[in-house]
Scaffold this motif. Structure first.
Motif, short mmCIF file in Angstrom:
data_model
loop_
_atom_site.label_atom_id
_atom_site.label_comp_id
_atom_site.label_asym_id
_atom_site.label_seq_id
_atom_site.Cartn_x
_atom_site.Cartn_y
_atom_site.Cartn_z
N ALA A 92 0.77 -1.31 0.14
CA ALA A 92 0.03 -0.01 0.09
C ALA A 92 0.98 1.33 0.08
O ALA A 92 0.60 2.37 -0.67
CB ALA A 92 -0.98 0.01 1.19
N ARG A 124 -5.39 7.35 0.70
CA ARG A 124 -6.66 7.19 1.48
C ARG A 124 -6.63 5.38 1.69
O ARG A 124 -6.85 5.05 2.92
CB ARG A 124 -7.59 7.34 0.94
CG ARG A 124 -7.99 8.97 0.95
CD ARG A 124 -9.53 9.20 0.68
NE ARG A 124 -9.98 9.08 -0.60
CZ ARG A 124 -9.70 10.03 -1.86
NH1 ARG A 124 -9.23 11.00 -1.54
NH2 ARG A 124 -10.29 9.55 -2.84
N ALA A 125 -6.40 4.49 0.67
CA ALA A 125 -6.09 3.42 0.56
C ALA A 125 -5.20 2.82 1.64
O ALA A 125 -5.02 1.82 2.45
CB ALA A 125 -6.16 2.62 -0.68
N ARG A 126 -3.91 3.39 1.67
CA ARG A 126 -2.83 3.35 2.47
C ARG A 126 -3.09 3.44 3.97
O ARG A 126 -2.66 2.73 4.72
CB ARG A 126 -1.47 4.12 2.29
CG ARG A 126 -0.29 3.97 2.99
CD ARG A 126 0.72 4.80 2.47
NE ARG A 126 0.45 6.10 2.67
CZ ARG A 126 1.14 7.24 2.55
NH1 ARG A 126 2.56 6.77 2.07
NH2 ARG A 126 0.72 8.55 2.53
N ALA A 127 -4.02 4.28 4.32
CA ALA A 127 -4.34 4.82 5.68
C ALA A 127 -5.21 3.76 6.05
O ALA A 127 -5.19 3.31 7.30
CB ALA A 127 -4.86 6.00 5.60
N GLN A 128 -6.03 3.21 5.15
CA GLN A 128 -7.08 2.22 5.57
C GLN A 128 -6.31 0.95 5.98
O GLN A 128 -6.76 0.14 6.83
CB GLN A 128 -8.27 1.81 4.47
CG GLN A 128 -9.22 0.83 5.05
CD GLN A 128 -10.08 1.24 6.04
OE1 GLN A 128 -10.47 2.61 6.31
NE2 GLN A 128 -10.04 0.24 6.85
N ARG A 129 -5.19 0.66 4.99
CA ARG A 129 -4.64 -0.67 5.18
C ARG A 129 -3.95 -0.60 6.65
O ARG A 129 -3.91 -1.85 7.30
CB ARG A 129 -3.65 -0.97 4.02
CG ARG A 129 -2.59 -2.10 4.16
CD ARG A 129 -3.31 -3.24 4.54
NE ARG A 129 -4.12 -3.64 3.43
CZ ARG A 129 -5.03 -4.74 3.39
NH1 ARG A 129 -4.91 -5.58 4.59
NH2 ARG A 129 -5.57 -5.16 2.35
N ARG A 131 -4.89 1.01 9.19
CA ARG A 131 -5.89 1.02 10.15
C ARG A 131 -6.16 -0.59 10.62
O ARG A 131 -6.53 -0.95 11.62
CB ARG A 131 -7.14 1.74 10.02
CG ARG A 131 -6.83 3.08 10.25
CD ARG A 131 -8.20 4.09 10.14
NE ARG A 131 -8.69 3.93 8.98
CZ ARG A 131 -8.47 4.95 7.96
NH1 ARG A 131 -7.76 6.01 8.39
NH2 ARG A 131 -8.92 5.12 6.82
N THR A 132 -6.38 -1.33 9.33
CA THR A 132 -6.77 -2.74 9.43
C THR A 132 -5.59 -3.61 9.99
O THR A 132 -6.06 -4.43 10.96
CB THR A 132 -7.04 -3.21 7.93
OG1 THR A 132 -8.24 -2.46 7.36
CG2 THR A 132 -7.21 -4.70 8.09
N SER A 133 -4.48 -3.35 9.66
CA SER A 133 -3.35 -4.13 10.26
C SER A 133 -3.23 -3.88 11.70
O SER A 133 -2.84 -4.73 12.32
CB SER A 133 -1.88 -3.82 9.48
OG SER A 133 -2.20 -3.98 8.07
#
Length: 301
Positions: A92, A124-129, A131-133
Motif C-alpha cells: 500500500a 487513502r487506501a494506504r491509511a485504511q490498510r 488501520r486494518t493491520s
C-alpha cells in the motif's frame, strides 16, 4: 546517505565466516524488531526497513546452509511468514511511492493532474490498510514478540562449523540462479519471471553485503549488482501499479487507461536501463557514465 538505509552491522573480515554471518544476521534481526516499533508517520517506513532487514537475515541464513542444521530452516520459515504478513501494508505504501516517482518524472500538466488524483486515492487506501493491520495486531506487538523469540534462538545455530568453502558454494549458487532467471525473464518478458529475477538478484546482492570485505565481488561488479537490484525493484513497482488499474481498480475508470500508458512508458525505460546494466554485469566493465541509481524508497538492496 540516510542512516535508515544502511546495514545494521559491518562485521570485520578477520572474523571466522560463520561468526561473521551470525553477528550480521543478529544485528539485522534486531534492526527489524526496532523498525517495527516505529509509530505514526514513520510506520510505513519502519515496515519497509524491517522487511529489508528480515530479508538480509534470511540471506545470511542461506549462506550457512546446510551447516546450520534444521533449526535454521525453522527460523527462516518464520521470518518468511512474518515478512509475507507485512507485505500488504508495504505494498500500500509502495503504490503511493511509485506514484510519487511518476510525479517527479512528469512535466505534462494533464499527466500531473491525473497522477495527483491517483495519489490521493492511493494515500487513502494506504491509511485504511494501516488501520486494518493495526486493528489485527496493535502496534505490531505480536510480530515483534515472535521476532524476539527467533532472535533468542539465532545464536544457538551451528555457526562455528560454517566454512569459507561452504559460503563460497552458496554464494556461487545464488549467482548462478540469478543468472539463469535473468536469461528466462529477458526471453519471455513475463512479469512473474521478472519478479523472480528481482528476488534472486536481490538475494545475491544481500549475501554479498552480508559478507562485507571477507568474501567479496570486485567493487565494480558489486556496484553493478546493486544497481541491477534497484532497477528491478523499480520495474516491479510499475507492475504493481498496473495491477491496480484493472476492472476492480480503486482508480476512476476514466483514469485507468491514461495511467496504464504512463506505466508502460516507465516500464520500457526501466527495462532498457536493466539491459544496459546487465551487460555491465556480464562484462565486468565499470560504468563511468552514470552513477548507481537511488530508488525513492529502496536505496540499498
Amino acid at each position: 546517505m540516510n542512516q535508515i538505509n544502511v546495514p545494521a552491522a559491518i562485521v570485520p573480515a578477520t572474523t571466522a565466516p560463520g561468526l561473521r554471518l551470525r553477528d550480521y544476521a543478529a544485528a539485522e534481526l534486531a534492526r527489524a524488531i526496532a523498525c517495527l516499533a516505529w509509530r505514526g508517520g514513520r510506520l510505513h517506513t519502519g515496515v519497509h526497513q524491517a522487511r529489508k532487514s528480515l530479508r538480509r537475515t534470511r540471506a545470511s541464513l542461506a549462506l550457512g546452509r546446510p551447516s546450520l542444521g534444521p533449526g535454521a530452516r525453522l527460523i527462516d520459515r518464520e521470518l518468511r511468514r512474518i515478512n509475507a504478513q507485512l507485505s500488504k501494508l508495504r505494498d500500500a505504501h509502495a503504490l503511493v511511492e511509485t506514484l510519487d516517482l511518476l510525479l517527479r518524472k512528469t512535466g505534462d500538466a494533464t499527466a500531473l493532474s491525473l497522477l495527483r488524483r491517483a495519489r490521493r486515492i492511493a494515500a487513502r487506501a494506504r491509511a485504511q490498510r494501516a488501520r486494518t493491520s493495526l486493528a489485527d495486531d496493535p502496534g505490531l506487538q505480536d510480530k515483534r514478540a515472535l521476532l524476539l523469540t527467533l532472535q533468542a534462538a539465532l545464536p544457538a545455530l551451528s555457526w562455528d562449523v560454517v566454512t569459507e568453502t561452504g559460503v563460497h558454494r552458496q554464494l556461487q549458487r545464488s549467482q548462478l540462479r540469478a543468472s539463469k532467471t535473468a536469461a528466462r525473464a529477458r526471453e519471455t518478458g513475463d512479469d512473474e519471471d521478472w519478479h523472480r529475477w528481482r528476488r534472486r538478484e536481490r538475494r545475491f546482492s544481500q549475501q554479498h553485503r552480508a559478507l562485507g570485505e571477507g568474501i567479496a565481488l570486485p567493487p565494480a561488479a558489486a556496484d553493478h549488482h546493486k544497481k541491477l537490484a534497484v532497477l528491478l525493484g523499480e520495474a516491479r513497482d510499475y507492475v504493481m501499479l498496473r495491477e491496480h488499474c484493472g476492472k476492480r481498480s480503486m482508480f476512476a475508470p476514466a483514469d485507468r487507461a491514461s495511467l496504464r500508458a504512463l506505466i508502460e512508458q516507465g516500464t520500457a525505460r526501466i527495462r532498457e536501463r536493466v539491459a544496459k546494466t546487465l551487460a555491465l554485469v556480464n562484462t565486468g566493465q565499470p560504468d563511468a557514465a552514470q552513477p548507481a541509481p537511488q530508488a525513492p524508497h529502496d536505496p540499498v538492496a
